[in-house]
Scaffold this motif. Structure first.
Motif, PDB file in Angstrom:
ATOM      1  N   ASN A 154       0.830  -1.202   0.000  1.00 20.87           N
ATOM      2  CA  ASN A 154       0.000   0.000   0.000  1.00 20.87           C
ATOM      3  C   ASN A 154       0.865   1.252   0.000  1.00 20.87           C
ATOM      4  O   ASN A 154       2.034   1.236   0.391  1.00 20.87           O
ATOM      5  N   LEU A 155       0.275   2.357  -0.420  1.00 22.50           N
ATOM      6  CA  LEU A 155       0.946   3.646  -0.516  1.00 22.50           C
ATOM      7  C   LEU A 155       0.620   4.485   0.719  1.00 22.50           C
ATOM      8  O   LEU A 155      -0.540   4.630   1.085  1.00 22.50           O
ATOM      9  N   TYR A 156       1.660   5.030   1.381  1.00 22.60           N
ATOM     10  CA  TYR A 156       1.492   5.820   2.589  1.00 22.60           C
ATOM     11  C   TYR A 156       2.238   7.138   2.449  1.00 22.60           C
ATOM     12  O   TYR A 156       3.342   7.179   1.910  1.00 22.60           O
ATOM     13  N   GLU A 157       1.646   8.205   2.970  1.00 25.13           N
ATOM     14  CA  GLU A 157       2.339   9.485   3.010  1.00 25.13           C
ATOM     15  C   GLU A 157       3.379   9.429   4.127  1.00 25.13           C
ATOM     16  O   GLU A 157       3.159   8.818   5.175  1.00 25.13           O
ATOM     17  N   THR A 158       4.534  10.044   3.913  1.00 22.86           N
ATOM     18  CA  THR A 158       5.570  10.088   4.928  1.00 22.86           C
ATOM     19  C   THR A 158       6.163  11.484   4.965  1.00 22.86           C
ATOM     20  O   THR A 158       5.919  12.303   4.079  1.00 22.86           O
ATOM     21  N   SER A 159       6.922  11.767   6.010  1.00 24.81           N
ATOM     22  CA  SER A 159       7.502  13.102   6.156  1.00 24.81           C
ATOM     23  C   SER A 159       8.587  13.336   5.116  1.00 24.81           C
ATOM     24  O   SER A 159       9.161  12.397   4.560  1.00 24.81           O
ATOM     25  N   SER A 160       8.864  14.605   4.851  1.00 25.85           N
ATOM     26  CA  SER A 160       9.968  14.971   3.972  1.00 25.85           C
ATOM     27  C   SER A 160      10.588  16.251   4.492  1.00 25.85           C
ATOM     28  O   SER A 160       9.927  17.069   5.128  1.00 25.85           O
ATOM     29  N   CYS A 161      11.878  16.407   4.217  1.00 26.24           N
ATOM     30  CA  CYS A 161      12.629  17.549   4.719  1.00 26.24           C
ATOM     31  C   CYS A 161      13.078  18.434   3.563  1.00 26.24           C
ATOM     32  O   CYS A 161      13.350  17.950   2.465  1.00 26.24           O
ATOM     33  N   ALA A 162      13.192  19.729   3.831  1.00 22.89           N
ATOM     34  CA  ALA A 162      13.694  20.651   2.818  1.00 22.89           C
ATOM     35  C   ALA A 162      15.172  20.371   2.561  1.00 22.89           C
ATOM     36  O   ALA A 162      15.907  19.932   3.450  1.00 22.89           O
ATOM     37  N   VAL A 163      15.594  20.623   1.321  1.00 23.04           N
ATOM     38  CA  VAL A 163      17.006  20.478   0.950  1.00 23.04           C
ATOM     39  C   VAL A 163      17.524  21.869   0.624  1.00 23.04           C
ATOM     40  O   VAL A 163      17.011  22.537  -0.283  1.00 23.04           O
ATOM     41  N   MET A 164      18.531  22.298   1.359  1.00 28.11           N
ATOM     42  CA  MET A 164      19.056  23.640   1.197  1.00 28.11           C
ATOM     43  C   MET A 164      19.660  23.835  -0.191  1.00 28.11           C
ATOM     44  O   MET A 164      20.092  22.881  -0.838  1.00 28.11           O
ATOM     45  N   ALA A 165      19.695  25.079  -0.632  1.00 28.74           N
ATOM     46  CA  ALA A 165      20.221  25.418  -1.952  1.00 28.74           C
ATOM     47  C   ALA A 165      21.669  24.969  -2.085  1.00 28.74           C
ATOM     48  O   ALA A 165      22.504  25.241  -1.214  1.00 28.74           O
ATOM     49  N   GLY A 166      21.968  24.258  -3.166  1.00 26.44           N
ATOM     50  CA  GLY A 166      23.331  23.845  -3.463  1.00 26.44           C
ATOM     51  C   GLY A 166      23.915  22.809  -2.532  1.00 26.44           C
ATOM     52  O   GLY A 166      25.122  22.551  -2.562  1.00 26.44           O
ATOM     53  N   LEU A 167      23.085  22.166  -1.707  1.00 24.95           N
ATOM     54  CA  LEU A 167      23.583  21.216  -0.718  1.00 24.95           C
ATOM     55  C   LEU A 167      22.894  19.861  -0.841  1.00 24.95           C
ATOM     56  O   LEU A 167      21.987  19.674  -1.647  1.00 24.95           O
ATOM     57  N   MET A 168      23.333  18.926   0.007  1.00 23.07           N
ATOM     58  CA  MET A 168      22.745  17.593   0.069  1.00 23.07           C
ATOM     59  C   MET A 168      21.945  17.457   1.360  1.00 23.07           C
ATOM     60  O   MET A 168      22.393  17.902   2.416  1.00 23.07           O
ATOM     61  N   GLY A 169      20.754  16.864   1.253  1.00 21.66           N
ATOM     62  CA  GLY A 169      19.931  16.603   2.419  1.00 21.66           C
ATOM     63  C   GLY A 169      19.751  15.106   2.621  1.00 21.66           C
ATOM     64  O   GLY A 169      19.872  14.325   1.670  1.00 21.66           O
ATOM     65  N   PHE A 170      19.478  14.706   3.882  1.00 20.04           N
ATOM     66  CA  PHE A 170      19.326  13.296   4.214  1.00 20.04           C
ATOM     67  C   PHE A 170      18.017  13.066   4.955  1.00 20.04           C
ATOM     68  O   PHE A 170      17.590  13.908   5.741  1.00 20.04           O
ATOM     69  N   GLU A 171      17.407  11.927   4.689  1.00 18.40           N
ATOM     70  CA  GLU A 171      16.246  11.486   5.457  1.00 18.40           C
ATOM     71  C   GLU A 171      16.423  10.019   5.793  1.00 18.40           C
ATOM     72  O   GLU A 171      17.058   9.274   5.034  1.00 18.40           O
ATOM     73  N   MET A 172      15.874   9.600   6.939  1.00 19.37           N
ATOM     74  CA  MET A 172      16.024   8.206   7.352  1.00 19.37           C
ATOM     75  C   MET A 172      14.694   7.694   7.895  1.00 19.37           C
ATOM     76  O   MET A 172      13.945   8.435   8.528  1.00 19.37           O
ATOM     77  N   TRP A 173      14.424   6.419   7.640  1.00 19.40           N
ATOM     78  CA  TRP A 173      13.235   5.742   8.150  1.00 19.40           C
ATOM     79  C   TRP A 173      13.671   4.462   8.875  1.00 19.40           C
ATOM     80  O   TRP A 173      14.595   3.772   8.421  1.00 19.40           O
ATOM     81  N   PRO A 174      13.004   4.103   9.973  1.00 18.57           N
ATOM     82  CA  PRO A 174      13.438   2.940  10.753  1.00 18.57           C
ATOM     83  C   PRO A 174      12.909   1.601  10.255  1.00 18.57           C
ATOM     84  O   PRO A 174      13.214   0.570  10.828  1.00 18.57           O
ATOM     85  N   GLN A 175      12.126   1.601   9.167  1.00 16.91           N
ATOM     86  CA  GLN A 175      11.543   0.360   8.667  1.00 16.91           C
ATOM     87  C   GLN A 175      11.917   0.162   7.203  1.00 16.91           C
ATOM     88  O   GLN A 175      12.237   1.126   6.513  1.00 16.91           O
ATOM     89  N   PRO A 176      11.883  -1.082   6.724  1.00 11.10           N
ATOM     90  CA  PRO A 176      12.157  -1.309   5.302  1.00 11.10           C
ATOM     91  C   PRO A 176      11.077  -0.671   4.431  1.00 11.10           C
ATOM     92  O   PRO A 176       9.894  -0.708   4.761  1.00 11.10           O
ATOM     93  N   ILE A 177      11.509  -0.068   3.323  1.00  6.89           N
ATOM     94  CA  ILE A 177      10.595   0.569   2.372  1.00  6.89           C
ATOM     95  C   ILE A 177      10.874  -0.013   0.999  1.00  6.89           C
ATOM     96  O   ILE A 177      12.024  -0.029   0.551  1.00  6.89           O
ATOM     97  N   PHE A 178       9.846  -0.478   0.338  1.00  5.65           N
ATOM     98  CA  PHE A 178       9.988  -1.094  -0.972  1.00  5.65           C
ATOM     99  C   PHE A 178      10.187  -0.068  -2.088  1.00  5.65           C
ATOM    100  O   PHE A 178      10.910  -0.290  -3.047  1.00  5.65           O
ATOM    101  N   GLN A 179       9.535   1.084  -1.942  1.00 12.12           N
ATOM    102  CA  GLN A 179       9.536   2.060  -3.019  1.00 12.12           C
ATOM    103  C   GLN A 179       9.221   3.439  -2.448  1.00 12.12           C
ATOM    104  O   GLN A 179       8.377   3.566  -1.566  1.00 12.12           O
ATOM    105  N   LEU A 180       9.910   4.477  -2.944  1.00 14.55           N
ATOM    106  CA  LEU A 180       9.601   5.862  -2.584  1.00 14.55           C
ATOM    107  C   LEU A 180       9.098   6.601  -3.816  1.00 14.55           C
ATOM    108  O   LEU A 180       9.601   6.392  -4.922  1.00 14.55           O
TER     109      LEU A 180
END
Length: 197
Positions: A154-180
């Motif tokens: 099933n498809l679920y909404e999840t949180s997302s974080c802003a990525v600063m200009a010209g930089l790299m952003g990271f997000e992490m989830w504690p469970q296995p995810i098949f597809q984003l």
């Protein structure tokens, strides 16, 4: 580690309020299987760059491994949104508009880093999942993230974080995810809330 093989085609279209899942064909087997490809996906892939080389094993919380090796999978870029699987690194070229990136295009190499997003999705320690996003533009990027979980497809909404200009952003989830699914990419001002939500 025990391994099970799970083949399923998940096909998405953008709806008025986001992304709607229109079909999930599920067949589970412990060995070789004759995969039936969704006819809608086959028809769509006649005019789209669908994937034929996906192959990964996802570690599950019960200690088993989910192997995914479809004959055909949706393209990475679909009318402005992205589909990314574990183990993938996507180079997405885009043009800059006032409101956000437009004309997204998957490329094989990062030959134009000044306009290429890099999305890397992978499983780290245990079953944790990590997404890194490199933003090449001079504006902060926000997007909507949705996930498909391996236990139910099933498809679920999840949180997302802003990525600063010209930089790299990271997000992490504690469970296995098949597809984003990454959708509604837009530029925001630094004064806007950058809380992950």
């Amino acid at each position: 580690m025990l391994k099970r093989t799970l083949f399923f085609s998940i096909f998405f279209f953008l709806g008025a309020l986001g992304i709607n899942q229109i079909t999930v064909a599920l067949a589970q087997d412990g060995s070789e299987t004759n995969e039936e490809i969704d006819p809608q996906l086959v028809e769509y892939c006649k005019t789209a760059e669908c994937r034929t080389d996906l192959n990964f094993v996802l570690r599950l919380e019960d200690g088993m491994g989910l192997e995914y090796a479809p004959a055909l999978a949706p393209p990475a870029v679909n009318d402005g949104f992205l589909i990314i699987y574990p183990g993938e690194e996507l180079f997405i070229e885009a043009e800059k508009s006032e409101t956000g990136p437009i004309n997204l295009k998957l490329v094989k190499e990062n030959t134009n880093p000044e306009r290429t997003f890099i999305f890397k999705f992978f499983q780290s320690e245990g079953t944790d999942m990590m997404l890194s996003v490199t933003n090449p533009f001079d504006k902060m990027l926000k997007y909507q993230a949705l996930m498909v979980l391996p236990e139910d497809g099933n498809l679920y909404e999840t949180s997302s974080c802003a990525v600063m200009a010209g930089l790299m952003g990271f997000e992490m989830w504690p469970q296995p995810i098949f597809q984003l699914i990454i959708a509604d990419m837009k530029f925001v001002e630094p004064t806007d809330s950058i809380v992950c939500k």
